[in-house]
Design an enzyme around this catalytic site. Structure first.
Site, PDB file in Angstrom:
ATOM      1  CB  CYS A   1     -27.648 -31.995  32.037  1.00  6.79           C
ATOM      2  SG  CYS A   1     -29.515 -32.313  32.305  1.00  6.79           S
TER       3      CYS A   1
ATOM      4  CB  VAL B   1     -23.469 -29.229  29.135  1.00 10.28           C
ATOM      5  CG1 VAL B   1     -22.761 -28.035  29.247  1.00 10.28           C
ATOM      6  CG2 VAL B   1     -24.895 -28.928  29.311  1.00 10.28           C
TER       7      VAL B   1
HETATM    8  S1  SF4 Z   1     -28.725 -32.874  35.714  1.00  9.84           S
HETATM    9 FE1  SF4 Z   1     -30.252 -33.235  34.138  1.00  9.84          FE
HETATM   10  S2  SF4 Z   1     -30.100 -35.488  34.114  1.00  9.84           S
HETATM   11 FE2  SF4 Z   1     -29.269 -34.723  36.073  1.00  9.84          FE
HETATM   12  S3  SF4 Z   1     -31.100 -34.852  37.449  1.00  9.84           S
HETATM   13 FE3  SF4 Z   1     -30.614 -32.790  36.425  1.00  9.84          FE
HETATM   14  S4  SF4 Z   1     -32.243 -32.713  34.693  1.00  9.84           S
HETATM   15 FE4  SF4 Z   1     -31.735 -35.164  35.257  1.00  9.84          FE
END
Ligand code: SF4
Ligand code: SF4
Lengths: 465, 513
Positions: free
Chosen positions: B153, B157
């Site tokens: 993520c 982002v």
């Molecule tokens: S940040 Fe996103 S990619 Fe990382 S564990 Fe959390 S949901 Fe999964």
């Protein structure tokens, strides 16, 4: 993100000012909070560290403010034991989706989620964890928590440790910060006693602290708060009225201990409940601190008697294992307090240490490893699976003790392995734990399956002859 | 103290000893400010009610006990199915630790994945430097043949552009120019691990197929298994069937050896997997078959775009679904289904007939990935069971429609309900208000088993608390037998437990069943 920045600076600063050891603050910082080099192996993140350090507080709802999987991938993956509530093992997350992020709905969703927890579960408190995404999009969980606290008359505690700020290690410390800032000292206990102590950084994995607690009970020492293992919110909130403290996993909570000393004059020491002399020393030092703070001096004497009795018993019980374990070669791939305390414990029963890792260890931990082992080249930093594999073979280890993620490396090398990290299923603390540890190592090493695993198939043998 | 050297108790029985019980009870009294027992039990009863169920299902902001993982986990699994491929997850490092433990705990094998370890600086300035250094380190340290890059993520982002970054890294010499670095954007706040699987497989195909023209189609079939916790048993079983049929086939993404290495004193960082040459050659295949639709939507579209014929299944389990798979394969390959397979089919049917009386009318709750829930519901209806609750936390409304269509096709699906997007805490309410005989899902179901008393049959991913299930196939007729046996064992074990009290319930404690 600026407030976050400031907070992390604080924690870094705290890291840098850790006492003892000869290196300057810079070097220390490198040691403890250094991020992993990109593209090498990986450890957990700060969020993971914070959650690990707080989640065993069992009557609290732990809410992860994140896209689903920071929690979805990891819920309920540690074996701390609870004597009551199961709430801490229930997974709560806001499951942010693209829409929440793009539309800027995430803070509102968080507030709603807090309400839904309060309505549905009536927890003693709610801990809210920020993660990479929510920190990056600028969600201010402090503000949301504050509002929720006021509106619901329920402690809602922000834990600011998004993954990207650093290692698991740093996350542990940030968790301590959160407790200090929002929890500890917020409740006054009814009847503080002269023999109340805090144990910090004890996780009660497989219930192992329960093997130590009866010893303290016998001495009339009351554990006001064991943080986090099997703790209740109220215990933590009133921990500032204890008379003394012990940190078990220093990596996690030594900074917390130091600040509690500054703020409430609670003296502490760093110790361990692994091994016979380790346990005895811990009991003595607890007694010593309490007496210095005004407990009845007879405590010292009673402790000596207890220690003598228990040691005699445990040595007798270990006799059964000694001839089977003496001279066997152990490689440890663990971190923190275990890198020296377990080493010491195993040497006590005559095993030979052929290596121990010092990842996630504080400088104090490292010093102690050195003192215990004497030989520098037995100590190694974290290594790649292949290096570890070679090391096991080169040093002719009879067994590896490590955590679950490296267990298969030993097994592929056809070597016995024992889990001494968070997923282990046996309790190794205290005198009881030492017997259990010896027993488990014995069982692992002498399992009749090993010759089977190691020898070639019979038809291959026939060819050789 | 109850411990002694002769009789050292493991922790489970140890803490049940009276000394410990008392110690723990005192803690409760002194430190928990416990609610009165009556209040606690009233509350417990309330959570079993319809009223609570309504509240519970109405939850909007809060997910409790989810049954899905995130996109990059799927991508990492996908990458493990290609020859000497190291997964490289671009983002902060913590996520990766989770993927590794997840895979490792399920398959009981080591799992290697690296991360670009992005930190706060990277969040501000972008992760290019992490990519450059990270690829260089991975290449040097782990000697892979290919590095498969996905994102967490965090990188998403910030908006890091993988294609550009990888090009940059190559120019800076992180890896040789012609070294293969397929990639997939896998933002976890969209979809789940099944989508991540899809994106990564597509990324690998694109890496090798893009800009290459298809030569004349060869009579081979590409097979994409999808995210499958049982790939070790399943892939091998499918290969056996295909070999029996003498079909030309190619598995694209095959993690069966990577997650099942033998203990022979060697450490394999990589094992098995589809070779790069095979992936290249796969462009010219006539057909691509996917065994799981929701895992491969984008990939299949891509295969069609390059000119292949493509179709998909929903995790072929049980009689009809296996029939369908084999018939499609037979049709497109022009190969007969041989006698040996016909006999296998007959044996599965025979077994189902032997046991039908025990299965007829049983009610089930099934949860898991969309394709699996579909397949399982279908199989259960074949045995005369009723799939009362079908739940997928990562199920979409399209899945819901498809499920409803399936359920409408059989009288046994008449009372079934489909629950897309719901979590396991919702399932708890469903199980209390509309109980079933058996629960089918992954290890996380053990809490539902405990709370609601519904016996759990562990299938799919992840299974952490039982060993070796994934080594046995679920697909094909042999897989059907294994499924059938697993369900029956659960039913009989449970029946024995219920009927074993001498003189009270043991009038049904029978030797022969
Ligand atoms: S940040 Fe996103 S990619 Fe990382 S564990 Fe959390 S949901 Fe999964
Ligand atoms: S996204 Fe960040 S907080 Fe979540 S698991 Fe990954 S590194 Fe940790």
């Amino acid at each position: 993100m600026s407030s976050l920045n400031a907070k992390n600076k604080d924690a870094f600063h705290e890291l840098a000012s850790e006492k003892s050891g000869s290196k300057g603050p810079k070097a220390r910082l490198r040691n403890c909070a250094r991020p992993m080099a990109p593209g090498t192996a990986v450890g957990g993140c700060a969020f993971d560290g914070a959650k690990v350090a707080l989640q065993p507080i069992t009557d609290v709802a732990h809410l992860i403010h994140a896209p689903l999987a920071c929690e979805g991938n990891s819920w309920d993956n540690r074996g701390a034991a609870s004597s009551g509530p199961t709430l801490w093992r229930t997974s709560f997350t806001t499951d942010l989706t693209e829409i929440d992020i793009v539309m800027g709905h995430s803070e509102r969703k968080l507030f709603k989620a807090i309400r839904e927890i309060k309505d549905g579960y009536a927890p003693a408190a709610i801990f809210v964890y920020s993660t990479c995404v929510t920190a990056m999009i600028g969600d201010d969980i402090d503000v949301v928590c504050k509002r929720a606290t006021d509106e619901f008359a329920l402690p809602v505690v922000p834990v600011n440790a998004p993954g990207f700020v650093g290692s698991k290690n740093l996350g542990n410390k940030l968790a301590g910060e959160a407790l200090l800032k929002h929890v500890i000292g917020t409740v006054e206990p009814d009847e503080p006693g002269l023999c109340d102590i805090n144990i910090l950084g004890e996780f009660n994995l497989s219930g192992e602290f329960w093997q130590v607690k009866p010893l303290l009970d016998k001495l009339g020492v009351r554990v006001r708060a064991c943080i986090p293992g099997d703790a209740r919110y109220l215990q933590v909130a009133s921990a500032h009225r204890s008379r003394a403290a012990m940190t078990v996993c220093s990596t996690a909570f030594v900074a917390l201990a130091r600040k509690m000393q500054e703020r409430w004059d609670i003296p502490f020491f760093e110790g361990s409940f692994y091994g016979i002399s380790g346990t005895s020393e811990a009991l003595r030092r607890i007694a010593d601190l309490l007496v210095k703070k005004g407990a009845d001096p007879s405590l010292l004497h009673r402790t000596e008697i207890l220690v003598a009795e228990e040691e005699e018993k445990v040595w007798k019980r270990l006799e059964a294992y000694r001839p089977r374990l003496e001279g066997k070669r152990v490689l440890l791939n663990t971190g923190g307090v275990k890198s020296w305390s377990v080493v010491h414990a195993l040497m006590e029963i005559g095993m030979e240490i052929v290596g121990t890792s010092v990842k996630k260890s504080t400088l104090e931990d490292r010093e102690r490893v050195k003192q215990t082992l004497k030989e520098e080249n037995l100590v190694f930093e974290s290594m790649s699976p292949r290096e570890l594999f070679s090391l096991l073979l080169e040093r002719k280890a009879d067994i590896m003790l490590s955590g679950g993620r490296t267990q298969y490396i030993a097994l592929k090398a056809k070597l016995p392995w024992l889990d001494i990290n968070q997923e282990r299923h046996h309790a190794y603390a205290g005198y009881e734990g030492m017997v259990q540890l010896a027993r488990q190592i014995d069982l692992a090493i002498h399992n009749p399956m090993w010759p089977q695993v190691r020898e070639p198939a019979p038809w291959e043998q026939a060819l050789v002859v | 103290m109850p411990q002694s050297a002769e009789k050292a108790l493991d922790h489970a029985p140890l803490f049940c000893e009276p000394e410990y019980r008392q110690m723990l009870a005192e803690k409760k009294l002194n430190f928990e400010c416990p609610h009165p027992d009556q209040v606690v039990s009233d509350q417990r009863e309330f959570t079993k009610s319809w009223k609570y169920r309504e509240k519970n299902l109405a939850r909007q902001a809060l997910v409790v006990n989810p049954a899905k993982a995130c996109q990059p986990l799927g991508a990492v699994f996908a990458a493990a199915g290609f020859e000497r491929t190291m997964s490289f997850v671009h983002g902060s490092q913590g996520c990766v630790a989770y993927y590794r433990s997840h895979l490792s705990r399920h398959f009981k094998e080591p799992s290697s994945v690296v991360s670009s370890s992005m930190t706060e600086d990277a969040a501000v300035f972008g992760g290019l430097k992490n990519m450059v250094d990270g690829l260089a380190n991975t290449y040097k340290l782990y000697n892979p043949k290919m590095i498969a890059v996905s994102t967490t993520c965090m990188a998403e982002v910030i908006g890091d552009d993988l294609h550009g970054f990888i090009e940059n890294a190559k120019s800076e010499g992180s890896v040789p120019r012609d070294f293969d670095v397929p990639f997939a954007h896998t933002p976890a706040f969209v979809g789940s691990h099944v989508d991540g699987y899809d994106s990564m497989v597509k990324g690998v195909l694109e890496n090798f197929w893009k800009g290459t023209a298809r030569t004349e189609a060869t009579a081979t079939i590409n097979i994409i298994p999808g995210f499958d916790g049982f790939c070790v048993g399943n892939n091998r079983e499918l290969k056996r069937l295909l070999d029996l049929m003498q079909v030309n086939y190619m598995f694209i993404q095959d993690a069966s050896d990577q997650f099942d290495t033998p203990s022979d004193g060697n450490f394999r960082m990589y094992d098995g997997g589809t070779s790069i040459n095979d992936v290249k050659a796969a462009l010219n295949a006539e057909w691509t078959l996917s065994l799981q639709y929701y895992n491969t939507r984008k990939t299949l579209d891509y295969c069609r775009d390059v000119g292949q014929a493509a179709t998909s299944f929903h995790y072929p389990l049980g009689v009809e679904a296996t029939d369908e798979l084999l018939m499609v394969i037979s049709e497109i390959s022009g190969r007969e289904i041989p006698e040996a397979i016909r006999l296998e089919r007959g044996r599965l049917i025979d077994a189902m007939a032997d046991s039908q009386a025990w299965l007829y009318g049983k009610k089930y709750a099934i949860y898991g990935d969309p394709d699996f829930v579909y397949a399982m519901a279908r199989f259960i209806m074949e045995t005369g069971g009723e799939p009362t609750h079908c739940l997928a936390t990562n199920g979409t409304s399209a899945w819901e429609d498809e499920m409803k269509e399936l359920l409408a096709s059989s009288p046994f699906g008449k009372n079934a309900q489909v629950w897309p997007g719901k979590d396991l805490w919702a399932l708890r309410s469903l199980l209390f208000t509309e109980p079933v005989d058996l629960l089918i899902g992954n290890s996380y179901g053990k809490y539902l088993e405990r709370d609601t008393g519904t016996p759990l049959v562990r299938l799919m991913f992840p299974i952490f608390d039982r060993h070796h299930h994934h080594r046995f196939p679920l697909m094909g007729y042999q897989g059907g037998l294994r499924l059938l046996t697993a369900i029956l064992d659960k039913i009989f074990d449970n029946l024995d437990r219920e009927t074993m009290h001498a003189g009270v319930t043991d009038y049904s404690y029978d030797l022969t069943r």
